[in-house]
Enzyme design. Structure first.
Site, mmCIF file in Angstrom:
data_model
loop_
_atom_site.group_PDB
_atom_site.id
_atom_site.type_symbol
_atom_site.label_atom_id
_atom_site.label_comp_id
_atom_site.label_asym_id
_atom_site.label_seq_id
_atom_site.Cartn_x
_atom_site.Cartn_y
_atom_site.Cartn_z
ATOM 1 C CE LYS A 38 -4.341 -1.911 1.566
ATOM 2 N NZ LYS A 38 -5.387 -1.991 2.594
ATOM 3 N NE ARG B 53 -7.409 -8.380 0.663
ATOM 4 C CZ ARG B 53 -7.002 -7.535 -0.285
ATOM 5 N NH1 ARG B 53 -6.070 -6.658 -0.020
ATOM 6 N NH2 ARG B 53 -7.533 -7.586 -1.488
HETATM 7 C C1 YH5 Z 1 -7.725 -4.415 3.491
HETATM 8 O O1 YH5 Z 1 -6.870 -3.684 3.970
HETATM 9 N N1 YH5 Z 1 -7.443 -3.860 1.028
HETATM 10 S S1 YH5 Z 1 -7.886 -3.775 -1.667
HETATM 11 C C2 YH5 Z 1 -3.589 -0.024 -3.067
HETATM 12 C C3 YH5 Z 1 -2.310 -0.474 -3.253
HETATM 13 C C4 YH5 Z 1 -1.949 -1.770 -2.913
HETATM 14 C C5 YH5 Z 1 -2.900 -2.609 -2.387
HETATM 15 C C6 YH5 Z 1 -0.497 -0.088 -4.673
HETATM 16 N N2 YH5 Z 1 -9.084 -5.164 0.311
HETATM 17 C C7 YH5 Z 1 -8.001 -4.479 2.098
HETATM 18 O O2 YH5 Z 1 -4.925 -4.182 -1.300
HETATM 19 N N3 YH5 Z 1 -9.740 -6.085 2.465
HETATM 20 C C8 YH5 Z 1 -8.142 -4.281 -0.033
HETATM 21 O O3 YH5 Z 1 -1.419 0.405 -3.757
HETATM 22 C C9 YH5 Z 1 -9.004 -5.310 1.643
HETATM 23 N N4 YH5 Z 1 -8.500 -5.212 4.283
HETATM 24 C C10 YH5 Z 1 -9.476 -6.026 3.789
HETATM 25 N N5 YH5 Z 1 -10.180 -6.759 4.649
HETATM 26 C C11 YH5 Z 1 -6.599 -2.554 -1.560
HETATM 27 C C12 YH5 Z 1 -5.218 -3.082 -1.660
HETATM 28 C C13 YH5 Z 1 -4.205 -2.172 -2.220
HETATM 29 C C14 YH5 Z 1 -4.534 -0.880 -2.558
#
Ligand code: YH5
Length: 274
Positions: free
Chosen positions: A219, A254
């Site tokens: 993230k 996750r």
């Molecule tokens: C979460 O924290 N996050 S989707 C932006 C990024 C990288 C990754 C490159 N679903 C969560 O993973 N479900 C997502 O920048 C989730 N908890 C739960 N329970 C976002 C994500 C991401 C977004």
């Protein structure tokens, strides 16, 4: 925790592997190729030690547009059916749509991961029917605009109060206490300082009395702390963050990078049981 007949051991921190089933994630042409590529990726994550595979057909990244219902169903249902038939792993469905929750659980999903915490019309009732564990996540605002101006008086208190309200709504609707997991929602309507405070004070969220799930993998918080590191170079920062989150009380992390995170959490588990 009973996930549609498969047991999830929460006595030590566990890894949830992320399986995005969006066009950009399996873009080698026809949509019907997607299940094969997705299953291969899931198999690798299971071999690496993932306890759960989180299947998502709707991008919830900041700025992402909503996906129509039929399109989300077409993406996730075939993948879940194939995973359920071929892998002895718990499958989680990452969705906010009640119809997708029902179809996914019918297809073999054993957990619902809802970034909207069952606030959508009909989602509470769908979750009650599904009889699987549900992760309730905090988000301020909505994905399209949530990162524009996040504001809190006390982020930990406000996230905790929101999650408590959602727990109350779930119990009222007929879900059982044993069915619920909570997630502070890192990056969902939070500036860097908010994310840091939430991680530092994760034990206060844990004290609500439910297992915690957290997502920090790759993230922007990790990128920012490493000097605006691009998303492909956030592995080590992400593993460090997952390690700290598990140490601070997260039961499930996750992640995209399962093997590295599983190793790290084995160290945490050893230290926790000392
Ligand atoms: C979460 O924290 N996050 S989707 C932006 C990024 C990288 C990754 C490159 N679903 C969560 O993973 N479900 C997502 O920048 C989730 N908890 C739960 N329970 C976002 C994500 C991401 C977004």
């Amino acid at each position: 925790m009973d996930c549609a007949g498969k047991l999830l051991d929460l006595s030590r921190p566990q890894v949830m592997g992320i399986l995005n089933v969006t066009p950009d994630s399996f873009s080698d042409g026809g949509a019907f190729l997607a299940p094969d590529a997705a299953i291969e990726q899931a198999e690798a994550m299971v071999r690496a030690g993932a306890a759960i595979i989180d299947v998502g057909g709707e991008s919830t990244r900041p700025g992402a547009a909503p996906v129509p219902l039929q399109q989300e169903l077409d993406r996730v249902v075939p993948v879940i059916e194939a995973l359920h038939a071929e892998l002895p792993v718990i499958i989680s469905i990452d969705t906010s749509k009640p119809e997708v929750m029902r179809a996914a659980v019918t297809a073999g999903a054993g957990m619902i991961n809802d970034v909207c915490a069952l606030r959508r019309q009909g989602a509470l009732a769908a979750a009650v029917e599904c009889r699987v564990p549900v992760c309730l996540m905090h988000m301020q605002g909505e994905p399209r605009t949530m990162q524009q101006q996040p504001r809190y008086e006390d982020v930990v208190a406000e996230v905790g109060a929101f999650l408590q309200q959602r727990v109350a709504a779930c119990l009222q609707a007929g879900l059982s206490r044993e069915q619920l997991l909570l997630d502070p929602g890192f990056g969902f309507g939070k500036a860097l300082r908010h994310n840091l405070r939430l991680l530092r004070r994760l034990p206060e969220i844990e004290s609500l009395g439910f297992p915690l799930l957290v997502g920090l993998s790759r993230k922007s918080m990790i990128g920012a702390l490493l000097g605006e590191r691009p998303v492909g170079q956030r592995l080590h920062g992400s593993v460090a963050a997952a390690t700290l989150a598990a140490w601070m009380g997260a039961s499930i992390v996750r992640v995209h990078d399962v093997a590295a995170t599983v190793d790290a959490l084995r160290i945490v588990a050893a230290l926790k049981s000392e």
